[in-house]
Design a protein around this motif. Sequence first.
Motif, mmCIF file in Angstrom:
data_model
loop_
_atom_site.group_PDB
_atom_site.id
_atom_site.type_symbol
_atom_site.label_atom_id
_atom_site.label_comp_id
_atom_site.label_asym_id
_atom_site.label_seq_id
_atom_site.Cartn_x
_atom_site.Cartn_y
_atom_site.Cartn_z
ATOM 1 N N ASP A 16 0.832 -1.213 0.000
ATOM 2 C CA ASP A 16 0.000 0.000 0.000
ATOM 3 C C ASP A 16 0.864 1.260 0.000
ATOM 4 O O ASP A 16 0.483 2.274 -0.566
ATOM 5 N N ALA A 17 2.019 1.209 0.627
ATOM 6 C CA ALA A 17 2.929 2.361 0.605
ATOM 7 C C ALA A 17 3.583 2.500 -0.771
ATOM 8 O O ALA A 17 3.799 3.613 -1.245
ATOM 9 N N SER A 64 -0.804 -8.822 -2.961
ATOM 10 C CA SER A 64 0.006 -9.385 -4.040
ATOM 11 C C SER A 64 0.024 -8.494 -5.276
ATOM 12 O O SER A 64 0.501 -8.922 -6.314
ATOM 13 N N ARG A 65 -0.474 -7.255 -5.165
ATOM 14 C CA ARG A 65 -0.548 -6.394 -6.353
ATOM 15 C C ARG A 65 0.825 -6.192 -6.971
ATOM 16 O O ARG A 65 1.759 -5.751 -6.326
ATOM 17 N N GLU A 66 0.913 -6.510 -8.244
ATOM 18 C CA GLU A 66 2.209 -6.385 -8.907
ATOM 19 C C GLU A 66 2.548 -4.940 -9.222
ATOM 20 O O GLU A 66 3.701 -4.638 -9.527
ATOM 21 N N GLN A 67 1.592 -4.035 -9.119
ATOM 22 C CA GLN A 67 1.887 -2.619 -9.319
ATOM 23 C C GLN A 67 2.912 -2.124 -8.283
ATOM 24 O O GLN A 67 3.621 -1.156 -8.524
ATOM 25 N N PRO A 83 16.894 -7.277 4.298
ATOM 26 C CA PRO A 83 17.147 -8.545 4.991
ATOM 27 C C PRO A 83 16.098 -9.609 4.689
ATOM 28 O O PRO A 83 16.383 -10.805 4.764
ATOM 29 N N SER A 84 14.872 -9.174 4.350
ATOM 30 C CA SER A 84 13.824 -10.142 3.996
ATOM 31 C C SER A 84 12.745 -9.451 3.172
ATOM 32 O O SER A 84 12.563 -8.237 3.261
ATOM 33 N N PHE A 85 12.070 -10.260 2.365
ATOM 34 C CA PHE A 85 10.993 -9.792 1.496
ATOM 35 C C PHE A 85 9.761 -10.667 1.716
ATOM 36 O O PHE A 85 9.884 -11.846 2.087
ATOM 37 N N SER A 86 8.611 -10.119 1.399
ATOM 38 C CA SER A 86 7.424 -10.956 1.239
ATOM 39 C C SER A 86 7.711 -11.896 0.078
ATOM 40 O O SER A 86 8.273 -11.477 -0.945
ATOM 41 N N GLY A 87 7.314 -13.153 0.204
ATOM 42 C CA GLY A 87 7.562 -14.130 -0.862
ATOM 43 C C GLY A 87 6.923 -13.730 -2.176
ATOM 44 O O GLY A 87 7.537 -13.865 -3.240
ATOM 45 N N LEU A 88 5.689 -13.221 -2.131
ATOM 46 C CA LEU A 88 5.014 -12.793 -3.363
ATOM 47 C C LEU A 88 5.731 -11.612 -4.002
ATOM 48 O O LEU A 88 5.906 -11.560 -5.215
ATOM 49 N N ALA A 93 8.999 -9.273 -8.229
ATOM 50 C CA ALA A 93 10.112 -8.396 -8.592
ATOM 51 C C ALA A 93 10.848 -8.955 -9.803
ATOM 52 O O ALA A 93 11.052 -8.253 -10.803
ATOM 53 N N PHE A 94 11.254 -10.183 -9.745
ATOM 54 C CA PHE A 94 11.995 -10.772 -10.871
ATOM 55 C C PHE A 94 11.111 -10.885 -12.109
ATOM 56 O O PHE A 94 11.568 -10.672 -13.231
ATOM 57 N N ASN A 95 9.849 -11.223 -11.904
ATOM 58 C CA ASN A 95 8.925 -11.328 -13.047
ATOM 59 C C ASN A 95 8.797 -10.010 -13.805
ATOM 60 O O ASN A 95 8.534 -10.011 -15.006
#
Length: 170
Positions: A16-17, A64-67, A83-88, A93-95
């Motif tokens: 959301d940010a 999970s919004r890819e925007q 140090p860590s990311f949400s898995g989605l 990001a790579f996609n």
Amino acid sequence: MSRYRVWRVGENIDTDALAPGAYMKMDLPELATHCLEARYPGLAAALRPADVLVAGPGFGIGSSREQAVGVLVQLGVKAVIAPSFSGLYFRNAFNLGLLAIVCSQAEAIDEGSYIEIDTERSVLRVYPDTETGSEPLHTFACQAIPPFLVQMAAAGGLLAQLERKLAGAS
């Protein structure tokens, strides 16, 4: 090897940010101008192509919004280091062509410093400026990124990579 300017953002940066819900009906370039405005006013306008965001743990939590990835790509961000990311978020990001680098020492990287990203050796070299001859202040190990993900990000994301492969196949 290229050096990238660092911008620091905090921990638990949620989707959301990154892509505020109030602006989700806008097209991506307009939405990108509102990226992180609630937490870091003016950051979207200050970013230059190939800048890097360095964050605390929990980057990309929330929906999970890819925007939330697309706005950073639109702004020209080269990579996000945390140090860590949400898995989605990590996979999105790579996609979409954004490097997501897991580094347990990310919080020791100062805003305004410059970094080199060595995905082959899985290290980040931190410099005080852009001079090419200086020694790094720090060298931090980061989590290895599988080569296919590095190639996908370099190609501009999954669709761009597939389009290139299909164009080469004909």
